[in-house]
Design an enzyme around this catalytic site. Sequence first.
Site, PDB file in Angstrom:
ATOM      1  N   HIS A 293       0.817  -1.215   0.000  1.00  0.00           N
ATOM      2  CA  HIS A 293       0.000   0.000   0.000  1.00  0.00           C
ATOM      3  C   HIS A 293       0.852   1.267   0.000  1.00  0.00           C
ATOM      4  O   HIS A 293       0.337   2.364  -0.224  1.00  0.00           O
ATOM      5  CB  HIS A 293      -1.006   0.001   1.151  1.00  0.00           C
TER       6      HIS A 293
ATOM      7  N   ASP B 107      -0.056  -7.552   1.584  1.00  0.00           N
ATOM      8  CA  ASP B 107       0.388  -6.152   1.631  1.00  0.00           C
ATOM      9  C   ASP B 107       1.911  -6.058   1.743  1.00  0.00           C
ATOM     10  O   ASP B 107       2.436  -5.268   2.523  1.00  0.00           O
ATOM     11  CB  ASP B 107      -0.278  -5.420   2.791  1.00  0.00           C
TER      12      ASP B 107
ATOM     13  N   SER C 260       4.470   2.925   7.838  1.00  0.00           N
ATOM     14  CA  SER C 260       4.128   1.734   7.067  1.00  0.00           C
ATOM     15  C   SER C 260       5.291   1.297   6.196  1.00  0.00           C
ATOM     16  O   SER C 260       5.915   2.105   5.511  1.00  0.00           O
ATOM     17  CB  SER C 260       2.914   2.006   6.170  1.00  0.00           C
TER      18      SER C 260
END
Length: 348
Positions: free
Chosen positions: A104, A134, A208
């Site tokens: 992502h 992911d 992230s």
Amino acid sequence: MILLAALAAPVAAVPARADMPFLVQSGPLTFAPLVKKVVPAVVNIAVTQDVEDDDTRVKVPPALRGTPFEKQFRERMRSRKEQMLGAGSGFVIDPSGIIVTNNHVVGQADKITVSFSDGTELPAKLLGSDDLTDIAVIQVKTDHPLPFVTWGRSQDVQIGDWILAAGNPFGLGSSVTAGIVSARGRDIGAGPFDDFLQLDAPINPGNSGGPSFDMRGQVVALNTAIVSPTGGSVGIGFGIPSELVAPIVDQLRTKGHIDRGWLGVTLENAPGGVSIVSVDKGGPGQRAGLHAGDLVTSVNGEHVDSNRGLIRTVAAAAPGSTIRLALQRKGKPVDVLVVVGRRTEGPS
């Protein structure tokens, strides 16, 4: 006033017991040696997309909104024909320039720029990505070996162990936070292979794709998500364990995609194992003779106690390979050999 007086009343001291050892001796006096070792291998990732309209409004990624870098970012992007899609983190696992991050983070980018802690910026290309977990792998070209980190054993991580998270929170770059592992095996509804470590080290937008380290300086989790009513850290973050990340990264490096095994059955948790609710017509399970009502107790001799665990085990098997399922069928033990099919996108 009466309550305050009661609270202030002296309490008799409880004598220490010599036969009860201290369960926790001390925490680390400083994380500095660990930080110096690992931070050079942690990178910041900026993702942009080309635009044709010169009047396109600059969109600021959430990780930069309200930070000192928002104004600088707006001025920089107005002079370019590109639009920022996001900012995140990553870490180098090979000195040749192989970098792990979240899918992502890199998304559908036209351009990926990697920034290192020494200020170096390099363009990167996407080697492969996997939506279901992911996870993504990118690569930069460099004329010298890069600092890198190695995988740790997330299966050895215990609840309460120290953890150090590193990354690019709110675009600040090269930031570290510390905390403990709060829980294991968390399912947060992100995908069919959820098996997160829950961390209380502060993780914010921009973290992230960054790593969490054990006290040996090895990566035990890929920071991926937070739960927050405010948009910032409230002490509930989630990382994908390294034992799940590492084999997927190996496949993405070599093939650019993931081949997953598939049984063609619908499952639900049941006492003593995993129950088969239904069998897809023409699927691998039907061809092997599986039936609705069968209770799967182990795969290749390894006990399974949840449908998520069984799905992950089958998904890890190469399509075309054979696995052995131990079943309970109408109260009797049965062994079934199944030739694993190839999983496609979808919920089955």
